[in-house]
Design an enzyme around this catalytic site. Structure first.
Site, PDB file in Angstrom:
ATOM      1  N   CYS A  96       0.886  -1.161   0.000  1.00  0.00           N
ATOM      2  CA  CYS A  96       0.000   0.000   0.000  1.00  0.00           C
ATOM      3  C   CYS A  96       0.920   1.206   0.000  1.00  0.00           C
ATOM      4  CB  CYS A  96      -0.927   0.043   1.215  1.00  0.00           C
ATOM      5  SG  CYS A  96      -1.900   1.564   1.239  1.00  0.00           S
ATOM      6  N   CYS A 140      -0.536   4.148   2.548  1.00  0.00           N
ATOM      7  CA  CYS A 140      -0.548   3.999   4.007  1.00  0.00           C
ATOM      8  C   CYS A 140      -0.313   2.549   4.392  1.00  0.00           C
ATOM      9  CB  CYS A 140      -1.841   4.536   4.599  1.00  0.00           C
ATOM     10  SG  CYS A 140      -3.342   4.081   3.715  1.00  0.00           S
ATOM     11  N   SER A 141      -1.359   1.837   4.810  1.00  0.00           N
ATOM     12  CA  SER A 141      -1.131   0.469   5.286  1.00  0.00           C
ATOM     13  C   SER A 141      -2.314  -0.435   4.959  1.00  0.00           C
ATOM     14  CB  SER A 141      -0.890   0.489   6.798  1.00  0.00           C
ATOM     15  OG  SER A 141      -2.001   1.088   7.438  1.00  0.00           O
ATOM     16  N   CYS A 142      -3.036  -0.166   3.866  1.00  0.00           N
ATOM     17  CA  CYS A 142      -4.169  -1.005   3.486  1.00  0.00           C
ATOM     18  C   CYS A 142      -3.684  -2.443   3.289  1.00  0.00           C
ATOM     19  CB  CYS A 142      -4.824  -0.476   2.223  1.00  0.00           C
ATOM     20  SG  CYS A 142      -5.487   1.187   2.448  1.00  0.00           S
TER      21      CYS A 142
END
Ligand code: FE
Length: 216
Positions: free
Chosen positions: A116, A119-121
């Site tokens: 991602c 961000c941190s999906c």
């Protein structure tokens, strides 16, 4: 083996940490949560229940899905067609976060890597929380720019004639890598196969290996 000296107080060093004044985000969270409950937008137990759901998700779930796909061609076909529906129907996995799940199959010619960049999906319904390195800028930026080098740092050497496809997750589209079934596992049961599948192999940074021991 020497007995550990238990006369000192183990809690003495841990206590100040829990007593520390709340930080900015902790205060924000408490204020927001109390307001939501006060305005009856959520029940007091709802956040706790949601955390319980999140905590129940671990890579063990994804590993079961992968192993099933290896042994059951019909499930594999349905999983690749619609990851979410196949997980819901065959494993009763709930997708509490309204995300789609796209399953990417590794083959002799294609290696998939998930990132991602924003961000941190992450496919949390089937893998739980992402590892720290997944959230760090070094991985997020370089996985796209130079995936071969990033993979090499994980000890994964992808031959030049194998295409590396990097898939960038979004708020609504999440990816799970279906790694290749290792050679020599022809006689393995579904359960034995499940035990071989690691979190990192489902992100695409390592292959699934027959030997998982640290000294192998
Ligand atoms: Fe993200």
């Amino acid at each position: 083996m020497d007995a550990h000296d238990h006369h000192h107080d183990h809690t003495a060093t841990a206590a100040p940490q829990t007593e520390a004044p709340p930080g900015y985000y902790e205060t924000m969270e408490t204020a927001l949560r109390e307001l939501l409950v006060e305005k009856k937008l959520i029940g007091a137990g709802e956040i706790r229940r949601q955390i319980e759901v999140l905590d129940s998700r671990t890579p063990a779930l994804g590993a079961k899905v992968v192993a099933r796909a290896w042994v059951d061609p019909d499930f594999r076909r349905r999983l690749l067609a619609n990851g979410r529906t196949a997980c819901e129907q065959d494993f009763g996995i709930s997708f509490y976060d309204d995300t789609e799940l796209i399953v990417l199959e590794n083959t002799e010619k294609v290696h998939n890597l998930v990132v991602c960049t924003l961000c941190s999906c992450y496919p949390r319904p089937v893998l739980g929380l992402p590892p720290d390195w997944y959230k760090q800028k070094a991985y997020r930026a370089r996985a796209v720019r130079d995936p071969r080098a990033v993979l090499a740092e994980f000890g994964t050497i992808i031959p030049d004639d194998v295409e590396i496809r990097v898939s960038d997750s979004t708020a609504v589209v999440r990816f799970l890598v279906l790694p290749r079934r290792p050679e020599g596992t022809e006689n393995f049961s579904e359960e034995e196969l499940t035990a071989l599948v690691t979190r990192d192999s489902m992100i695409g940074v390592v292959p699934v290996q027959l030997q998982t021991g640290i000294l192998s």
